[in-house]
Design a protein around this motif. Structure first.
Motif, PDB file in Angstrom:
ATOM      1  N   LYS A  22     102.559  96.333  16.979  1.00 58.78           N
ATOM      2  CA  LYS A  22     101.525  96.619  17.631  1.00 58.78           C
ATOM      3  C   LYS A  22     100.319  96.820  16.750  1.00 58.78           C
ATOM      4  CE  LYS A  22     101.453  98.871  21.582  1.00 58.78           C
ATOM      5  NZ  LYS A  22     101.685 100.375  22.491  1.00 58.78           N
ATOM      6  N   TYR A  23     100.766  97.691  15.828  1.00 61.62           N
ATOM      7  CA  TYR A  23      99.312  98.002  14.806  1.00 61.62           C
ATOM      8  C   TYR A  23      99.797  97.660  13.382  1.00 61.62           C
ATOM      9  CZ  TYR A  23      98.630 101.142  18.597  1.00 61.62           C
ATOM     10  OH  TYR A  23      98.068 101.710  19.951  1.00 61.62           O
ATOM     11  N   ASP A  24     100.706  96.407  13.282  1.00 57.69           N
ATOM     12  CA  ASP A  24     101.090  95.767  12.073  1.00 57.69           C
ATOM     13  C   ASP A  24     101.297  96.900  10.913  1.00 57.69           C
ATOM     14  OD1 ASP A  24     101.423  93.849  10.240  1.00 57.69           O
ATOM     15  OD2 ASP A  24      99.280  93.835   9.831  1.00 57.69           O
ATOM     16  N   LYS A  25     102.336  97.692  11.375  1.00 56.95           N
ATOM     17  CA  LYS A  25     102.647  99.033  10.322  1.00 56.95           C
ATOM     18  C   LYS A  25     104.223  98.801  10.152  1.00 56.95           C
ATOM     19  CE  LYS A  25     101.182 102.156   9.115  1.00 56.95           C
ATOM     20  NZ  LYS A  25     100.690 102.444   7.692  1.00 56.95           N
ATOM     21  N   HIS A  26     104.484  99.356   9.014  1.00 51.24           N
ATOM     22  CA  HIS A  26     105.944  99.698   8.672  1.00 51.24           C
ATOM     23  C   HIS A  26     106.323 101.224   8.720  1.00 51.24           C
ATOM     24  CE1 HIS A  26     109.869  98.379   7.194  1.00 51.24           C
ATOM     25  NE2 HIS A  26     109.877  99.306   6.083  1.00 51.24           N
ATOM     26  N   CYS A  27     106.215 101.969   9.823  1.00 54.32           N
ATOM     27  CA  CYS A  27     106.356 103.176   9.793  1.00 54.32           C
ATOM     28  C   CYS A  27     107.926 103.490  10.012  1.00 54.32           C
ATOM     29  CB  CYS A  27     105.813 103.941  11.052  1.00 54.32           C
ATOM     30  SG  CYS A  27     105.767 105.800  11.337  1.00 54.32           S
ATOM     31  N   GLU A  28     108.699 104.499   9.329  1.00 55.90           N
ATOM     32  CA  GLU A  28     109.787 104.790   9.358  1.00 55.90           C
ATOM     33  C   GLU A  28     110.332 106.103   9.992  1.00 55.90           C
ATOM     34  OE1 GLU A  28     111.888 104.218   5.305  1.00 55.90           O
ATOM     35  OE2 GLU A  28     110.178 102.936   4.411  1.00 55.90           O
ATOM     36  N   LEU A  29     111.520 106.162  10.458  1.00 56.49           N
ATOM     37  CA  LEU A  29     111.785 107.406  11.123  1.00 56.49           C
ATOM     38  C   LEU A  29     112.630 108.173  10.278  1.00 56.49           C
ATOM     39  CD1 LEU A  29     112.576 108.872  13.950  1.00 56.49           C
ATOM     40  CD2 LEU A  29     114.693 107.258  14.124  1.00 56.49           C
ATOM     41  N   ILE A  30     112.481 109.722  10.320  1.00 56.46           N
ATOM     42  CA  ILE A  30     112.904 110.767   9.659  1.00 56.46           C
ATOM     43  C   ILE A  30     113.792 111.410  10.888  1.00 56.46           C
ATOM     44  CG2 ILE A  30     112.994 112.955   8.259  1.00 56.46           C
ATOM     45  CD1 ILE A  30     110.498 111.647   7.031  1.00 56.46           C
ATOM     46  N   ALA A  31     115.042 111.348  11.041  1.00 56.60           N
ATOM     47  CA  ALA A  31     115.687 112.011  11.945  1.00 56.60           C
ATOM     48  C   ALA A  31     115.808 113.417  11.608  1.00 56.60           C
ATOM     49  CB  ALA A  31     117.005 111.425  12.385  1.00 56.60           C
ATOM     50  N   VAL A  32     115.204 114.496  12.438  1.00 53.84           N
ATOM     51  CA  VAL A  32     115.157 115.684  12.097  1.00 53.84           C
ATOM     52  C   VAL A  32     116.412 116.491  12.568  1.00 53.84           C
ATOM     53  CG1 VAL A  32     113.892 118.043  12.340  1.00 53.84           C
ATOM     54  CG2 VAL A  32     112.565 115.914  12.012  1.00 53.84           C
ATOM     55  N   SER A  33     117.346 116.934  11.940  1.00 51.29           N
ATOM     56  CA  SER A  33     118.514 117.240  12.070  1.00 51.29           C
ATOM     57  C   SER A  33     118.789 118.766  11.805  1.00 51.29           C
ATOM     58  CB  SER A  33     119.743 116.664  11.204  1.00 51.29           C
ATOM     59  OG  SER A  33     119.291 116.629  10.073  1.00 51.29           O
ATOM     60  N   LYS A  34     117.749 119.848  11.877  1.00 55.01           N
ATOM     61  CA  LYS A  34     117.936 121.036  11.694  1.00 55.01           C
ATOM     62  C   LYS A  34     118.549 121.734  12.788  1.00 55.01           C
ATOM     63  CE  LYS A  34     113.347 122.419  13.701  1.00 55.01           C
ATOM     64  NZ  LYS A  34     111.826 123.047  13.090  1.00 55.01           N
ATOM     65  N   THR A  35     119.485 122.698  12.732  1.00 59.00           N
ATOM     66  CA  THR A  35     120.356 123.593  13.387  1.00 59.00           C
ATOM     67  C   THR A  35     121.450 122.564  14.179  1.00 59.00           C
ATOM     68  OG1 THR A  35     119.077 123.304  15.538  1.00 59.00           O
ATOM     69  CG2 THR A  35     118.311 124.898  13.870  1.00 59.00           C
TER      70      THR A  35
END
Length: 231
Positions: A22-35
């Motif tokens: 939609k916004y012509d981006k290449h955003c990546e995911l950081i899966a936050v696994s704390k605890t």
């Protein structure tokens, strides 16, 4: 529970992909696994995910030793001097998102193992909401000072800027972080295309991508509510 994590991860990745298009981006995911236990991280790993975020140094140190070595670990918690050694000795540490002073940066440089070949990626944390409960620099002048110091350190790589949006008006913080990045780049004659933005969490990652985020940090929407008694 493992099956639910894989399903949630798939849904979040699909949602991010839609926003990226939609916004012509290449955003990546950081899966936050704390605890969260290793078994749930392994479930996400088995589904192909590699970037994970942790808030607690001791927990990150333990998980990094027990889990696959090709995981990219992002440290996203408040950085204290007493925890620096635990974090920087992790071979597959990808980035520290929470640099907020020249002093803490200098301590990191002093303690980086000589055998480490590649520079450590670091981000400057900006307290865009000016909440006293949050860490980070509060002015562009502070950000410029830290950025200038990082650039003078061969063992560090200025990777970008990070913020935690205000729970009621996160978009204001996203706009401010973009402005901070632009100001720092203009002041130090840096190419803004080479610096990343880390902003957006489970409740506001879509808005963050809209405002230019390169990394979103999503935890509870993937792993469920956190149990802080197990950190």
């Amino acid at each position: 529970m493992e099956a639910a994590v894989i399903e949630n991860l798939h849904d979040i990745c699909k949602s991010i992909e839609i926003e990226n298009k939609k916004y012509d981006k290449h955003c990546e995911l950081i899966a936050v696994s704390k605890t969260k236990p290793n078994s749930l991280i392994e479930a996400a790993y088995s589904a192909g995910h590699r970037a994970f975020g942790e808030n607690y140094a001791q927990e990150l140190q333990r998980k990094a030793a027990e889990l696959p070595s090709d995981i990219q670990w992002h440290y996203i918690g408040h950085l204290q001097k007493s925890n620096i050694n635990k974090i920087i000795k992790i071979p597959n540490l990808f980035c520290i998102h929470t640099i907020d002073s020249v002093e803490i940066t200098a301590d990191i440089v002093k303690r980086i193992p000589k055998e480490r070949e590649s520079p450590i990626n670091v981000m400057i944390q900006v307290n865009t909401s000016l909440e006293t409960s949050k860490s980070g620099v509060s002015t562009n002048e502070e950000a410029i000072e830290i950025a200038k110091y990082i650039l003078s350190c061969e063992k560090l790589n200025l990777f970008g800027f990070m913020t935690i949006g205000h729970p009621l008006k996160p978009e204001e913080g996203f706009v401010k972080l973009v402005e901070t990045k632009e100001t720092v780049c203009a002041s130090l004659k840096l190419d803004p295309r080479l610096l990343k933005l880390s902003m957006g969490m489970s409740g506001d990652y879509k808005e963050a991508i809209q405002h230019g985020s390169d990394y979103v940090r999503v935890g509870s929407s993937i792993f469920g509510a956190r149990d802080y008694s197990k950190k």
